[in-house]
Design a protein around this motif. Sequence first.
Motif, mmCIF file in Angstrom:
data_model
loop_
_atom_site.group_PDB
_atom_site.id
_atom_site.type_symbol
_atom_site.label_atom_id
_atom_site.label_comp_id
_atom_site.label_asym_id
_atom_site.label_seq_id
_atom_site.Cartn_x
_atom_site.Cartn_y
_atom_site.Cartn_z
ATOM 1 N N TYR A 34 -43.303 -36.915 12.857
ATOM 2 C CA TYR A 34 -44.357 -36.636 11.886
ATOM 3 C C TYR A 34 -45.595 -36.127 12.614
ATOM 4 N N LEU A 35 -46.506 -35.534 11.841
ATOM 5 C CA LEU A 35 -47.801 -35.124 12.364
ATOM 6 C C LEU A 35 -48.723 -36.342 12.374
ATOM 7 N N GLY A 36 -49.263 -36.676 13.515
ATOM 8 C CA GLY A 36 -50.161 -37.814 13.596
ATOM 9 C C GLY A 36 -51.567 -37.431 13.191
ATOM 10 N N GLY A 41 -57.118 -32.904 14.655
ATOM 11 C CA GLY A 41 -58.354 -32.243 15.040
ATOM 12 C C GLY A 41 -58.219 -31.403 16.297
ATOM 13 N N HIS A 42 -57.020 -31.394 16.892
ATOM 14 C CA HIS A 42 -56.780 -30.561 18.083
ATOM 15 C C HIS A 42 -57.035 -29.103 17.731
ATOM 16 N N SER A 43 -57.629 -28.383 18.668
ATOM 17 C CA SER A 43 -58.087 -27.028 18.354
ATOM 18 C C SER A 43 -56.977 -25.996 18.226
ATOM 19 N N CYS A 44 -55.773 -26.254 18.748
ATOM 20 C CA CYS A 44 -54.700 -25.256 18.734
ATOM 21 C C CYS A 44 -53.597 -25.672 17.769
ATOM 22 N N GLU A 45 -53.431 -24.885 16.699
ATOM 23 C CA GLU A 45 -52.405 -25.211 15.705
ATOM 24 C C GLU A 45 -51.003 -24.979 16.255
ATOM 25 N N ARG A 46 -50.849 -24.038 17.165
ATOM 26 C CA ARG A 46 -49.521 -23.822 17.734
ATOM 27 C C ARG A 46 -49.079 -25.035 18.546
ATOM 28 N N ALA A 47 -50.004 -25.608 19.309
ATOM 29 C CA ALA A 47 -49.668 -26.816 20.073
ATOM 30 C C ALA A 47 -49.263 -27.945 19.138
ATOM 31 N N LEU A 48 -49.978 -28.101 18.024
ATOM 32 C CA LEU A 48 -49.623 -29.125 17.046
ATOM 33 C C LEU A 48 -48.254 -28.843 16.435
ATOM 34 N N GLN A 49 -47.961 -27.571 16.197
ATOM 35 C CA GLN A 49 -46.659 -27.196 15.641
ATOM 36 C C GLN A 49 -45.541 -27.524 16.627
ATOM 37 N N TYR A 50 -45.733 -27.199 17.901
ATOM 38 C CA TYR A 50 -44.741 -27.538 18.919
ATOM 39 C C TYR A 50 -44.536 -29.049 18.977
ATOM 40 N N ARG A 211 -60.344 -29.858 5.178
ATOM 41 C CA ARG A 211 -59.908 -28.851 6.145
ATOM 42 C C ARG A 211 -58.794 -29.399 7.034
ATOM 43 N N THR A 212 -58.931 -30.648 7.436
ATOM 44 C CA THR A 212 -57.922 -31.267 8.297
ATOM 45 C C THR A 212 -56.613 -31.442 7.546
ATOM 46 N N SER A 213 -56.702 -31.853 6.274
ATOM 47 C CA SER A 213 -55.500 -31.998 5.453
ATOM 48 C C SER A 213 -54.831 -30.642 5.221
ATOM 49 N N VAL A 217 -50.921 -29.229 6.117
ATOM 50 C CA VAL A 217 -50.037 -28.506 5.195
ATOM 51 C C VAL A 217 -49.620 -27.174 5.798
ATOM 52 N N ARG A 218 -50.560 -26.473 6.410
ATOM 53 C CA ARG A 218 -50.265 -25.172 7.012
ATOM 54 C C ARG A 218 -49.223 -25.304 8.127
ATOM 55 N N ILE A 219 -49.343 -26.331 8.932
ATOM 56 C CA ILE A 219 -48.385 -26.549 10.022
ATOM 57 C C ILE A 219 -47.002 -26.874 9.470
ATOM 58 N N LEU A 220 -46.958 -27.730 8.462
ATOM 59 C CA LEU A 220 -45.665 -28.084 7.863
ATOM 60 C C LEU A 220 -44.999 -26.868 7.236
ATOM 61 N N GLN A 221 -45.763 -26.103 6.483
ATOM 62 C CA GLN A 221 -45.189 -24.947 5.802
ATOM 63 C C GLN A 221 -44.708 -23.899 6.793
#
Length: 252
Positions: A34-36, A41-50, A211-213, A217-221
């Motif tokens: 899951y996404l913690g 708040g991490h600045s890179c969405e790609r890192a969060l996606q990985y 914005r954080t929420s 959603v953007r990462i999940l989608q």
Amino acid sequence: MLDFNHQPSLAERINALIDSGLAADRDATPPRTYLGGSRLGHSCERALQYEFAGAPKDPEADFNGQTLRIFAIGHALEDVAIRWLRRAGFDIYTRKGNRPDGEQFGFSVAGGRVRGHVDGILADGPVIPGMGYPALWECKTMNAKNWRETVAKGVTVSKPIYAAQIALYQAYMEGAVTGISASPALFTAINKDTAELHHELVPFDGELAQRTSDRAVRILQATDAGELLPRMTSDPDYFECRFCPWKMRCWA
């Protein structure tokens, strides 16, 4: 014949055994599915996606023994801070019923794919200007440099990843603890080098929480659609990229 090869000292031998045990514990811990909330708040969405997708990290990217010890000390200091707050008259809950075996306070949304666990809930406490109850309590341990920066600038400016975590937790915990978003959160920072304490009140920022929420959603989608989100920068030598565990994969 003299032997000039280095012989491990007693400390090196024992530390190696300790670090091996910590690494074994780390390897035995099931990966997150899951996404913690503390990470959004991490600045890179790609890192969060990985991170969410469980992408293999770069070779040698796992935390070493010393880093694992730093994490363990941080957790232990948070437990100490909880005892200090209770002695100071705060009614703080860290688990439901305040039982050692009680379930940790937290939230789960998006079918369990976004979750967060709070450090504590202040149910009551001393009368202090600006404080209200119930309130969220979040605690972080820092080295002296980061602690001084947080004291000087405040958590929202100095540590935006923590500010995003606090706002998201206040928003999503409202369903379980009515009124928690109406009172400012209490943020505690512990200086690991000097044992100095910093406390500040963080009013609920609904816009930041949204914005954080939305980012979650953007990462999940994007992950569901097999789409790769953009990097935070086009410079592979950017500070955060240099230490990213997916740098080689990202910039290949």
